[in-house]
Design an enzyme around this catalytic site. Structure first.
Site, PDB file in Angstrom:
ATOM      1  N   ASP A  67     -12.778   2.058  -0.161  1.00 40.83           N
ATOM      2  CA  ASP A  67     -11.746   1.050   0.100  1.00 40.83           C
ATOM      3  C   ASP A  67     -12.342  -0.285  -0.316  1.00 40.83           C
ATOM      4  O   ASP A  67     -13.274  -0.787   0.332  1.00 40.83           O
ATOM      5  CB  ASP A  67     -11.397   1.062   1.600  1.00 40.83           C
ATOM      6  CG  ASP A  67     -10.312   0.054   1.937  1.00 40.83           C
ATOM      7  OD1 ASP A  67     -10.195  -0.969   1.227  1.00 40.83           O
ATOM      8  OD2 ASP A  67      -9.579   0.285   2.918  1.00 40.83           O
ATOM      9  N   ASN A  94      -8.844  -3.662 -10.497  1.00 46.30           N
ATOM     10  CA  ASN A  94      -7.414  -3.362 -10.652  1.00 46.30           C
ATOM     11  C   ASN A  94      -6.674  -3.071  -9.345  1.00 46.30           C
ATOM     12  O   ASN A  94      -5.482  -3.360  -9.249  1.00 46.30           O
ATOM     13  CB  ASN A  94      -7.267  -2.161 -11.607  1.00 46.30           C
ATOM     14  CG  ASN A  94      -5.875  -1.580 -11.579  1.00 46.30           C
ATOM     15  OD1 ASN A  94      -4.950  -2.135 -12.172  1.00 46.30           O
ATOM     16  ND2 ASN A  94      -5.679  -0.490 -10.851  1.00 46.30           N
ATOM     17  N   TYR A 167       1.626 -11.608  -1.631  1.00 46.50           N
ATOM     18  CA  TYR A 167       1.238 -11.090  -2.958  1.00 46.50           C
ATOM     19  C   TYR A 167       1.031 -12.239  -3.951  1.00 46.50           C
ATOM     20  O   TYR A 167       0.012 -12.294  -4.647  1.00 46.50           O
ATOM     21  CB  TYR A 167       2.332 -10.141  -3.454  1.00 46.50           C
ATOM     22  CG  TYR A 167       2.024  -9.440  -4.761  1.00 46.50           C
ATOM     23  CD1 TYR A 167       1.279  -8.269  -4.779  1.00 46.50           C
ATOM     24  CD2 TYR A 167       2.479  -9.955  -5.973  1.00 46.50           C
ATOM     25  CE1 TYR A 167       1.007  -7.614  -5.976  1.00 46.50           C
ATOM     26  CE2 TYR A 167       2.212  -9.312  -7.176  1.00 46.50           C
ATOM     27  CZ  TYR A 167       1.479  -8.136  -7.167  1.00 46.50           C
ATOM     28  OH  TYR A 167       1.208  -7.490  -8.357  1.00 46.50           O
ATOM     29  N   LYS A 171      -2.458 -13.383  -5.921  1.00 51.69           N
ATOM     30  CA  LYS A 171      -2.629 -13.417  -7.384  1.00 51.69           C
ATOM     31  C   LYS A 171      -2.927 -14.838  -7.862  1.00 51.69           C
ATOM     32  O   LYS A 171      -3.671 -15.031  -8.833  1.00 51.69           O
ATOM     33  CB  LYS A 171      -1.392 -12.848  -8.083  1.00 51.69           C
ATOM     34  CG  LYS A 171      -1.141 -11.373  -7.778  1.00 51.69           C
ATOM     35  CD  LYS A 171      -2.283 -10.457  -8.224  1.00 51.69           C
ATOM     36  CE  LYS A 171      -1.954  -8.979  -8.045  1.00 51.69           C
ATOM     37  NZ  LYS A 171      -3.035  -8.081  -8.455  1.00 51.69           N
TER      38      LYS A 171
HETATM   39  P1  NAD Z   1      -0.148   1.679  -8.119  1.00 49.49           P
HETATM   40  O1  NAD Z   1       0.331   1.626  -6.719  1.00 49.49           O
HETATM   41  O2  NAD Z   1       0.385   2.706  -9.048  1.00 49.49           O
HETATM   42  O3  NAD Z   1      -1.748   1.802  -8.147  1.00 49.49           O
HETATM   43  C1  NAD Z   1      -2.590   1.077  -7.297  1.00 49.49           C
HETATM   44  C2  NAD Z   1      -3.762   1.971  -6.907  1.00 49.49           C
HETATM   45  O4  NAD Z   1      -4.649   1.177  -6.092  1.00 49.49           O
HETATM   46  C3  NAD Z   1      -3.314   3.177  -6.046  1.00 49.49           C
HETATM   47  O5  NAD Z   1      -3.855   4.375  -6.579  1.00 49.49           O
HETATM   48  C4  NAD Z   1      -3.898   2.866  -4.668  1.00 49.49           C
HETATM   49  O6  NAD Z   1      -4.281   4.021  -3.925  1.00 49.49           O
HETATM   50  C5  NAD Z   1      -5.114   2.012  -5.040  1.00 49.49           C
HETATM   51  N1  NAD Z   1      -5.568   1.196  -3.916  1.00 49.49           N
HETATM   52  C6  NAD Z   1      -4.801   0.511  -3.023  1.00 49.49           C
HETATM   53  N2  NAD Z   1      -5.587  -0.082  -2.111  1.00 49.49           N
HETATM   54  C7  NAD Z   1      -6.877   0.233  -2.441  1.00 49.49           C
HETATM   55  C8  NAD Z   1      -8.121  -0.097  -1.841  1.00 49.49           C
HETATM   56  N3  NAD Z   1      -8.187  -0.848  -0.750  1.00 49.49           N
HETATM   57  N4  NAD Z   1      -9.239   0.392  -2.429  1.00 49.49           N
HETATM   58  C9  NAD Z   1      -9.175   1.164  -3.543  1.00 49.49           C
HETATM   59  N5  NAD Z   1      -8.004   1.502  -4.134  1.00 49.49           N
HETATM   60  C10 NAD Z   1      -6.867   1.044  -3.582  1.00 49.49           C
HETATM   61  O7  NAD Z   1       0.111   0.204  -8.682  1.00 49.49           O
HETATM   62  P2  NAD Z   1      -0.049  -0.439 -10.138  1.00 49.49           P
HETATM   63  O8  NAD Z   1       1.251  -0.978 -10.519  1.00 49.49           O
HETATM   64  O9  NAD Z   1      -0.765   0.457 -11.060  1.00 49.49           O
HETATM   65  O10 NAD Z   1      -0.962  -1.696  -9.754  1.00 49.49           O
HETATM   66  C11 NAD Z   1      -2.260  -1.917 -10.282  1.00 49.49           C
HETATM   67  C12 NAD Z   1      -2.526  -3.420 -10.316  1.00 49.49           C
HETATM   68  O11 NAD Z   1      -1.615  -4.043 -11.216  1.00 49.49           O
HETATM   69  C13 NAD Z   1      -2.354  -4.144  -8.967  1.00 49.49           C
HETATM   70  O12 NAD Z   1      -3.365  -5.116  -8.822  1.00 49.49           O
HETATM   71  C14 NAD Z   1      -0.991  -4.805  -9.117  1.00 49.49           C
HETATM   72  O13 NAD Z   1      -0.887  -5.967  -8.316  1.00 49.49           O
HETATM   73  C15 NAD Z   1      -1.025  -5.155 -10.596  1.00 49.49           C
HETATM   74  N6  NAD Z   1       0.295  -5.414 -11.175  1.00 49.49           N
HETATM   75  C16 NAD Z   1       1.227  -4.410 -11.278  1.00 49.49           C
HETATM   76  C17 NAD Z   1       2.457  -4.717 -11.849  1.00 49.49           C
HETATM   77  C18 NAD Z   1       3.530  -3.683 -12.034  1.00 49.49           C
HETATM   78  O14 NAD Z   1       4.644  -4.053 -12.426  1.00 49.49           O
HETATM   79  N7  NAD Z   1       3.280  -2.426 -11.792  1.00 49.49           N
HETATM   80  C19 NAD Z   1       2.736  -6.017 -12.272  1.00 49.49           C
HETATM   81  C20 NAD Z   1       1.772  -6.999 -12.132  1.00 49.49           C
HETATM   82  C21 NAD Z   1       0.553  -6.683 -11.578  1.00 49.49           C
END
Ligand code: NAD
Length: 270
Positions: A67, A94, A167, A171
């Site tokens: 975590d 990420n 959020y 960011k």
């Molecule tokens: P997702 O939910 O598919 O993946 C996120 C992963 O992070 C999950 O597998 C989750 O289990 C893991 N996670 C959560 N808390 C954790 C912790 N404490 N320790 C380790 N792992 C942990 O989401 P995503 O869309 O792939 O997001 C990835 C990144 O991209 C994030 O930082 C998100 O803010 C950013 N992001 C996503 C979008 C979008 O539209 N999807 C847009 C902008 C930014």
């Protein structure tokens, strides 16, 4: 053409069991990196599936749970990387979460959880990686960095987001964390950059692209006319961790199909 080659480099990708992190892990492994697939213990079967997919394609990866919002777990993660792989050259910060509430209904726990993972988690992993990079002594040839960090930010590092104050604040914090680290570490030949995705189709925002009305509303915000794929983001990360971007530090690459270009002004009216 400049071929991106990460042969011999070790890369840690946090939150790599799903979505963008998964695509980044697969992309970096395909370029030759040995990838540490990090995610929560609860996501272990999905992490193992990412490792299996990388190995099936001829790449190399291991899964290590942690975590990243908890200091002792991050310390243990880096100890295990040192023991099992002997070093680290690349961190992709990420992992991230959303806990959305109108501000008058937002509990301290919902605020804190998002800050702990999205901002403090990025600090803890960056600190661990930087300590590891600095153990690598000796001269470096021109065009090569001692270490490379890419932080996953969001267009919400600059676009305010009602109902998502925790959020957006996390960011916005990532944006200045990246710039400050880049400034502090440039002389040590450590590069720190960010990628700011717009709307990317992943489980984090499933409702926004599965519900037809929500999807249509979202598409109105995207001049390029499509929701992004995790691979769109992964390819930008690949460039930022490769030697092809050796002179780039403190930058944010926005990967958003034009979402941050004030699409409501597109007609030029007014
Ligand atoms: P997702 O939910 O598919 O993946 C996120 C992963 O992070 C999950 O597998 C989750 O289990 C893991 N996670 C959560 N808390 C954790 C912790 N404490 N320790 C380790 N792992 C942990 O989401 P995503 O869309 O792939 O997001 C990835 C990144 O991209 C994030 O930082 C998100 O803010 C950013 N992001 C996503 C979008 C979008 O539209 N999807 C847009 C902008 C930014």
């Amino acid at each position: 053409m400049h071929r991106v080659d990460l042969d011999g480099e070790i890369a840690l990708v946090t939150g790599a069991a799903s979505g963008i992190g998964r695509a980044v892990a697969i992309e970096l492994a395909a370029a030759g990196a040995r990838v540490v697939v990090n995610d929560l213990d609860a996501a272990r079967s999905k992490s193992d599936a990412v490792v299996a997919e990388i190995e099936k394609a001829g790449g190399s990866a291991i899964a290590i749970d942690a975590d990243i919002g908890i200091e002792a777990e991050v310390d243990r993660l880096f100890d295990r990387i040192r023991e099992r792989l002997g070093g680290l050259q690349i961190l992709v910060n990420n992992a991230g979460i959303e806990r959305n509430h109108p501000i008058d209904e937002m509990s301290l726990a919902a605020w804190q959880q998002v800050i702990d993972v999205n901002l403090t988690g990025q600090f803890l992993c960056a600190r661990g990686a930087i300590r590891e990079f600095l153990r690598r002594r000796g001269e470096l040839p021109e065009g090569k960095a001692r270490g490379k960090i890419v932080c996953m930010s969001s267009v919400h590092q600059t676009i305010p987001w009602a109902g998502h104050a925790n959020y957006a604040a996390s960011k916005g914090g990532v944006m200045l964390l990246v710039k400050s680290l880049a400034q502090e570490l440039a002389a040590q030949r450590i590069r720190v950059n960010a990628v700011a995705p717009g709307a990317i189709r992943t489980p984090i925002n499933r409702a926004a692209w599965t519900d037809e009305t929500a999807r249509a509303a979202l598409l109105r915000l995207i001049p390029y006319g499509r929701i992004g794929a995790p691979e769109d983001v992964a390819r930008a990360v690949l460039w930022l961790v490769s030697d092809a971007s050796d002179y780039v530090t403190g930058a944010t690459i926005v990967v958003d199909g034009g979402m941050s270009l004030y699409p409501s002004f597109a007609t030029g009216a007014g």
